[in-house]
Design a protein around this motif. Structure first.
Motif, PDB file in Angstrom:
ATOM      1  N   GLU A 173      14.118   3.196   3.500  1.00  0.00           N
ATOM      2  CA  GLU A 173      13.445   2.040   4.083  1.00  0.00           C
ATOM      3  C   GLU A 173      11.930   2.140   3.984  1.00  0.00           C
ATOM      4  O   GLU A 173      11.249   1.150   3.678  1.00  0.00           O
ATOM      5  CB  GLU A 173      13.861   1.893   5.546  1.00  0.00           C
ATOM      6  CG  GLU A 173      13.271   0.666   6.228  1.00  0.00           C
ATOM      7  CD  GLU A 173      13.746   0.510   7.652  1.00  0.00           C
ATOM      8  OE1 GLU A 173      13.227  -0.392   8.341  1.00  0.00           O
ATOM      9  OE2 GLU A 173      14.623   1.290   8.080  1.00  0.00           O
ATOM     10  N   GLU A 174      11.393   3.346   4.208  1.00  0.00           N
ATOM     11  CA  GLU A 174       9.940   3.485   4.176  1.00  0.00           C
ATOM     12  C   GLU A 174       9.383   3.263   2.772  1.00  0.00           C
ATOM     13  O   GLU A 174       8.286   2.706   2.597  1.00  0.00           O
ATOM     14  CB  GLU A 174       9.511   4.857   4.711  1.00  0.00           C
ATOM     15  CG  GLU A 174      10.047   6.061   3.948  1.00  0.00           C
ATOM     16  CD  GLU A 174      11.435   6.504   4.414  1.00  0.00           C
ATOM     17  OE1 GLU A 174      11.827   7.617   4.059  1.00  0.00           O
ATOM     18  OE2 GLU A 174      12.092   5.724   5.138  1.00  0.00           O
ATOM     19  N   GLU A 175      10.138   3.677   1.748  1.00  0.00           N
ATOM     20  CA  GLU A 175       9.669   3.458   0.384  1.00  0.00           C
ATOM     21  C   GLU A 175       9.735   1.976   0.014  1.00  0.00           C
ATOM     22  O   GLU A 175       8.832   1.444  -0.639  1.00  0.00           O
ATOM     23  CB  GLU A 175      10.490   4.283  -0.604  1.00  0.00           C
ATOM     24  CG  GLU A 175       9.952   4.204  -2.030  1.00  0.00           C
ATOM     25  CD  GLU A 175      10.621   5.176  -2.975  1.00  0.00           C
ATOM     26  OE1 GLU A 175      10.296   5.145  -4.177  1.00  0.00           O
ATOM     27  OE2 GLU A 175      11.478   5.962  -2.532  1.00  0.00           O
ATOM     28  N   LEU A 176      10.797   1.302   0.437  1.00  0.00           N
ATOM     29  CA  LEU A 176      10.888  -0.136   0.179  1.00  0.00           C
ATOM     30  C   LEU A 176       9.738  -0.878   0.852  1.00  0.00           C
ATOM     31  O   LEU A 176       9.106  -1.753   0.233  1.00  0.00           O
ATOM     32  CB  LEU A 176      12.226  -0.669   0.687  1.00  0.00           C
ATOM     33  CG  LEU A 176      12.414  -2.189   0.588  1.00  0.00           C
ATOM     34  CD1 LEU A 176      12.369  -2.657  -0.861  1.00  0.00           C
ATOM     35  CD2 LEU A 176      13.726  -2.604   1.243  1.00  0.00           C
ATOM     36  N   GLU A 177       9.441  -0.525   2.092  1.00  0.00           N
ATOM     37  CA  GLU A 177       8.358  -1.199   2.804  1.00  0.00           C
ATOM     38  C   GLU A 177       7.005  -0.934   2.144  1.00  0.00           C
ATOM     39  O   GLU A 177       6.138  -1.816   2.107  1.00  0.00           O
ATOM     40  CB  GLU A 177       8.330  -0.759   4.271  1.00  0.00           C
ATOM     41  CG  GLU A 177       9.517  -1.255   5.086  1.00  0.00           C
ATOM     42  CD  GLU A 177       9.665  -2.758   5.026  1.00  0.00           C
ATOM     43  OE1 GLU A 177       8.649  -3.476   5.144  1.00  0.00           O
ATOM     44  OE2 GLU A 177      10.805  -3.233   4.852  1.00  0.00           O
ATOM     45  N   ARG A 178       6.826   0.258   1.626  1.00  0.00           N
ATOM     46  CA  ARG A 178       5.577   0.561   0.920  1.00  0.00           C
ATOM     47  C   ARG A 178       5.431  -0.324  -0.314  1.00  0.00           C
ATOM     48  O   ARG A 178       4.351  -0.868  -0.592  1.00  0.00           O
ATOM     49  CB  ARG A 178       5.544   2.036   0.515  1.00  0.00           C
ATOM     50  CG  ARG A 178       4.273   2.432  -0.248  1.00  0.00           C
ATOM     51  CD  ARG A 178       4.322   3.885  -0.673  1.00  0.00           C
ATOM     52  NE  ARG A 178       5.433   4.152  -1.580  1.00  0.00           N
ATOM     53  CZ  ARG A 178       5.399   3.855  -2.876  1.00  0.00           C
ATOM     54  NH1 ARG A 178       4.354   3.267  -3.421  1.00  0.00           N
ATOM     55  NH2 ARG A 178       6.446   4.144  -3.643  1.00  0.00           N
ATOM     56  N   LEU A 179       6.521  -0.502  -1.063  1.00  0.00           N
ATOM     57  CA  LEU A 179       6.474  -1.355  -2.248  1.00  0.00           C
ATOM     58  C   LEU A 179       6.197  -2.809  -1.869  1.00  0.00           C
ATOM     59  O   LEU A 179       5.405  -3.488  -2.534  1.00  0.00           O
ATOM     60  CB  LEU A 179       7.791  -1.244  -3.020  1.00  0.00           C
ATOM     61  CG  LEU A 179       8.079   0.096  -3.694  1.00  0.00           C
ATOM     62  CD1 LEU A 179       9.474   0.093  -4.313  1.00  0.00           C
ATOM     63  CD2 LEU A 179       7.045   0.417  -4.761  1.00  0.00           C
ATOM     64  N   LEU A 180       6.839  -3.276  -0.813  1.00  0.00           N
ATOM     65  CA  LEU A 180       6.636  -4.663  -0.390  1.00  0.00           C
ATOM     66  C   LEU A 180       5.211  -4.908   0.092  1.00  0.00           C
ATOM     67  O   LEU A 180       4.697  -6.027  -0.015  1.00  0.00           O
ATOM     68  CB  LEU A 180       7.628  -5.030   0.713  1.00  0.00           C
ATOM     69  CG  LEU A 180       9.098  -5.118   0.302  1.00  0.00           C
ATOM     70  CD1 LEU A 180       9.979  -5.428   1.507  1.00  0.00           C
ATOM     71  CD2 LEU A 180       9.303  -6.158  -0.781  1.00  0.00           C
ATOM     72  N   SER A 181       4.569  -3.866   0.594  1.00  0.00           N
ATOM     73  CA  SER A 181       3.204  -4.024   1.119  1.00  0.00           C
ATOM     74  C   SER A 181       2.153  -4.047   0.019  1.00  0.00           C
ATOM     75  O   SER A 181       0.983  -4.334   0.298  1.00  0.00           O
ATOM     76  CB  SER A 181       2.889  -2.881   2.091  1.00  0.00           C
ATOM     77  OG  SER A 181       2.742  -1.646   1.396  1.00  0.00           O
ATOM     78  N   GLU A 182       2.547  -3.771  -1.216  1.00  0.00           N
ATOM     79  CA  GLU A 182       1.573  -3.669  -2.304  1.00  0.00           C
ATOM     80  C   GLU A 182       1.089  -5.015  -2.815  1.00  0.00           C
ATOM     81  O   GLU A 182       0.125  -5.071  -3.575  1.00  0.00           O
ATOM     82  CB  GLU A 182       2.166  -2.852  -3.455  1.00  0.00           C
ATOM     83  CG  GLU A 182       2.326  -1.376  -3.120  1.00  0.00           C
ATOM     84  CD  GLU A 182       2.914  -0.574  -4.273  1.00  0.00           C
ATOM     85  OE1 GLU A 182       3.227  -1.190  -5.326  1.00  0.00           O
ATOM     86  OE2 GLU A 182       3.058   0.656  -4.121  1.00  0.00           O
ATOM     87  N   GLY A 183       1.736  -6.099  -2.428  1.00  0.00           N
ATOM     88  CA  GLY A 183       1.283  -7.400  -2.890  1.00  0.00           C
ATOM     89  C   GLY A 183       2.386  -8.433  -2.791  1.00  0.00           C
ATOM     90  O   GLY A 183       3.540  -8.116  -2.443  1.00  0.00           O
TER      91      GLY A 183
END
Length: 266
Positions: free
Chosen positions: A149-159
């Protein structure tokens, strides 16, 4: 880990040229890579002499060279994953008449690494080596769905999530819900989200530990998708992905029944 700045600069050059259809001049590469022309020229000359790049004497533009084809062919020969894909996808493509593709994730994108043409024509947005936004493809949904979940959220936060068609999911909350359905059902569907007239059915490919390392898809023009054929296509991509996974050493094969409908989720 010790890193070589010269090698990193050479990789940056190759990546920039891979995104340019017309090639780039020394000045253009220097701007793109943030390097001085004098130091970059040495790297370019070395890559040209090794066959990794070619330089057009008239236009002064650099392009990718033929030695990269040799490396790509070697990767193809040495990859157990690609070998398994070819062995599984070739007979299935003939049986279904549809095109199968294999992709891995690189950041927020999918990179297509394998393709098996079907006997019926279909227009696709991707060839081997193409990158596309992961959220817009069935392959990418599979590769995103099993991320921590934390990796998915990091990707979603990139733009922002870009739209390739009016049906592409661009709302992060809607994408999270979609990925939850993918995990629950074990497959993903791209309903005209990459190309408006093509549907793609994807399933995850796992390694011996059970980690999702790639995804397999079947691409079908919407005119060849019917209520009767839909569950057959989903079952076919899941079975093929399980077989490729088995050849990577995965033993925990989930054989749960597939039940889908044209208007259903994912």
């Amino acid at each position: 880990m010790t890193r070589s700045p010269a090698v990193e600069r050479a990789i940056a050059v190759l990546d920039e040229l891979a995104q340019s259809d017309e090639g780039l001049t020394l000045s253009e590469l220097a701007r793109a890579c943030g390097e001085a022309k004098s130091s970059l020229h040495v790297i370019l000359s070395t890559l040209v002499s090794a066959g990794w790049l070619i330089r057009d004497d008239l236009s002064k533009r650099y392009r990718l060279g033929p030695h990269l084809l040799f490396l790509a062919a070697a990767y193809n020969r040495q990859s157990d994953l690609l070998r398994a894909f070819t062995e599984v996808a070739r007979p299935l493509a003939r049986q279904l008449g549809e095109t199968l593709q294999l992709a891995i994730r690189q950041g927020r994108e999918v990179l297509y690494i394998g393709k098996q043409e079907g006997t019926q024509w279909v227009r696709l947005a991707s060839e081997v080596g193409t990158r596309l936004p992961a959220h817009a493809t069935s392959l990418g949904k599979c590769l995103l769905a099993w991320l921590p979940e934390e990796e998915l959220e990091r990707l979603l936060s990139e733009g922002p999530l870009v739209a390739l068609t009016p049906r592409t999911i661009t709302d992060p909350a809607a994408l999270r819900a979609e990925l939850a359905r993918v995990r629950e059902q074990g497959y993903a569907v791209d309903r005209g989200e990459t190309l408006p007239d093509v549907w793609c059915f994807g399933a995850p490919v796992r390694d011996a530990s059970g980690a999702v390392i790639a995804a397999l898809s079947i691409s079908v023009p919407v005119t060849r998708v019917s209520e009767m054929r839909l569950p057959l296509l989903v079952a076919a991509v899941q079975q093929a992905a399980r077989e490729i996974s088995r050849r990577q050493g995965w033993l925990d094969v989930d054989q749960k029944a597939v039940s889908v409908g044209i208007g259903g989720g994912v």
